[in-house]
Design a protein around this motif. Structure first.
Motif, short mmCIF file in Angstrom:
data_model
loop_
_atom_site.label_atom_id
_atom_site.label_comp_id
_atom_site.label_asym_id
_atom_site.label_seq_id
_atom_site.Cartn_x
_atom_site.Cartn_y
_atom_site.Cartn_z
N ALA A 134 0.84 -1.21 0.00
CA ALA A 134 0.00 0.00 0.00
C ALA A 134 0.87 1.25 0.00
N LYS A 135 0.31 2.35 -0.45
CA LYS A 135 1.03 3.63 -0.50
C LYS A 135 1.23 4.16 0.93
N THR A 136 2.48 4.25 1.34
CA THR A 136 2.83 4.55 2.73
C THR A 136 2.26 5.89 3.20
N ALA A 137 2.51 6.96 2.46
CA ALA A 137 2.07 8.29 2.88
C ALA A 137 0.55 8.34 3.03
N LEU A 138 -0.15 7.73 2.09
CA LEU A 138 -1.60 7.72 2.11
C LEU A 138 -2.13 6.98 3.35
N VAL A 139 -1.53 5.83 3.64
CA VAL A 139 -1.93 5.05 4.81
C VAL A 139 -1.71 5.85 6.09
N LEU A 140 -0.53 6.44 6.23
CA LEU A 140 -0.18 7.14 7.46
C LEU A 140 -1.06 8.37 7.69
N ILE A 141 -1.35 9.10 6.64
CA ILE A 141 -2.22 10.27 6.78
C ILE A 141 -3.63 9.84 7.18
N CYS A 142 -4.16 8.84 6.49
CA CYS A 142 -5.52 8.36 6.81
C CYS A 142 -5.60 7.86 8.25
N PHE A 143 -4.65 7.04 8.65
CA PHE A 143 -4.67 6.46 9.99
C PHE A 143 -4.51 7.53 11.06
N GLY A 144 -3.55 8.44 10.88
CA GLY A 144 -3.29 9.47 11.88
C GLY A 144 -4.45 10.43 12.06
N VAL A 145 -4.98 10.93 10.95
CA VAL A 145 -6.08 11.90 11.02
C VAL A 145 -7.34 11.24 11.60
N CYS A 146 -7.65 10.04 11.12
CA CYS A 146 -8.86 9.37 11.60
C CYS A 146 -8.76 9.06 13.10
N ALA A 147 -7.60 8.57 13.54
CA ALA A 147 -7.44 8.25 14.97
C ALA A 147 -7.54 9.50 15.83
N CYS A 148 -6.94 10.58 15.37
CA CYS A 148 -6.98 11.84 16.12
C CYS A 148 -8.42 12.34 16.25
N VAL A 149 -9.14 12.38 15.14
CA VAL A 149 -10.51 12.88 15.14
C VAL A 149 -11.43 11.97 15.95
N LEU A 150 -11.30 10.66 15.78
CA LEU A 150 -12.15 9.74 16.54
C LEU A 150 -11.85 9.80 18.04
N THR A 151 -10.59 10.01 18.40
CA THR A 151 -10.25 10.17 19.81
C THR A 151 -10.91 11.42 20.37
N TRP A 152 -10.81 12.52 19.64
CA TRP A 152 -11.46 13.77 20.09
C TRP A 152 -12.96 13.56 20.23
N LEU A 153 -13.58 12.91 19.23
CA LEU A 153 -15.02 12.67 19.30
C LEU A 153 -15.38 11.81 20.51
N GLY A 154 -14.59 10.76 20.75
CA GLY A 154 -14.86 9.89 21.89
C GLY A 154 -14.73 10.63 23.21
N LEU A 155 -13.68 11.43 23.35
CA LEU A 155 -13.48 12.18 24.59
C LEU A 155 -14.59 13.21 24.81
N LEU A 156 -14.95 13.91 23.75
CA LEU A 156 -16.00 14.93 23.88
C LEU A 156 -17.37 14.28 24.12
N LEU A 157 -17.63 13.20 23.40
CA LEU A 157 -18.91 12.51 23.58
C LEU A 157 -18.98 11.86 24.96
N GLY A 158 -17.84 11.39 25.45
CA GLY A 158 -17.79 10.80 26.78
C GLY A 158 -18.21 11.77 27.86
N ARG A 159 -18.01 13.04 27.60
CA ARG A 159 -18.46 14.06 28.56
C ARG A 159 -19.97 14.19 28.57
N LYS A 160 -20.62 13.71 27.51
CA LYS A 160 -22.07 13.90 27.37
C LYS A 160 -22.91 12.65 27.61
N VAL A 161 -22.33 11.45 27.36
CA VAL A 161 -23.14 10.24 27.45
C VAL A 161 -22.57 9.26 28.46
#
Length: 183
Positions: free
Chosen positions: A130-157
């Motif tokens: 697989a294309k290394t740069a593409l994999v790393l960008i997708c994985f890093g951005v998605c993990a960061c955003v999902l972590t933020w969503l989980g932490l923020l949502l955890g404050r609400k539910v």
């Protein structure tokens, strides 16, 4: 062009599946009422480790692929299948461990623990070239955003979403493992 779009869709789905682990853990930690500044730091750190771990896995996967060819490709699909099953299994266990505080060394250990599975996926993707740069960008951005969503949502539910999100991520990884084994 259609191959690139297909690869982007596949990588984003895999990144989502891997990020669900961080999301579910973030839900639990978010219920502790941590500050927004700490939520930002946790998301960045987990995103960084979701770049480093698959990068190391991809390097190892490319090495194995060069040395062992078809056997390595079969092992990569099997690894995704096993990782998905492990995520589903762990989502149903009643593990009442006390959460470690996500600051300092605790944040480092927390980031490593939720990104270990991305090493295995990186290994599989490295075997398949697989294309290394593409994999790393997708994985890093998605993990960061999902972590933020989980932490923020955890404050609400309450904690009811966490188990199901990890099981969903495991199911997605299992499906990709089966696909790679059958093709």
């Amino acid at each position: 062009m259609s191959e690139f779009i297909g690869e982007m869709i596949t990588l984003n789905i895999m990144a989502f599946a891997l990020g669900m682990d961080a999301f579910s853990v973030g839900l639990g930690i978010g219920m502790v009422r941590i500050r927004l500044r700490q939520i930002f730091k946790i998301g960045i750190m987990i995103g960084l480790f979701h770049v480093l771990m698959p990068m190391m896995g991809m390097l190892a996967g490319r090495f194995l692929s060069d040395r062992f060819g078809d056997i390595a490709a079969f092992l990569g699909g099997g690894l995704l299948l096993l990782l998905g099953m492990q995520m589903i299994w762990s989502s149903f266990k009643d593990d009442e461990r006390k959460l470690m505080a996500p600051v300092g060394f605790g944040l480092l250990l927390f980031s490593i623990s939720v990104s270990l599975d991305s090493f295995s996926v990186g290994l599989s993707l490295g075997i398949y070239g697989a294309k290394t740069a593409l994999v790393l960008i997708c994985f890093g951005v998605c993990a960061c955003v999902l972590t933020w969503l989980g932490l923020l949502l955890g404050r609400k539910v309450q904690g009811w979403i966490g188990t199901y999100s990890e099981a969903l991520g495991g199911g997605i990884l299992m499906a990709f493992g089966i696909k790679l084994l059958l093709l």
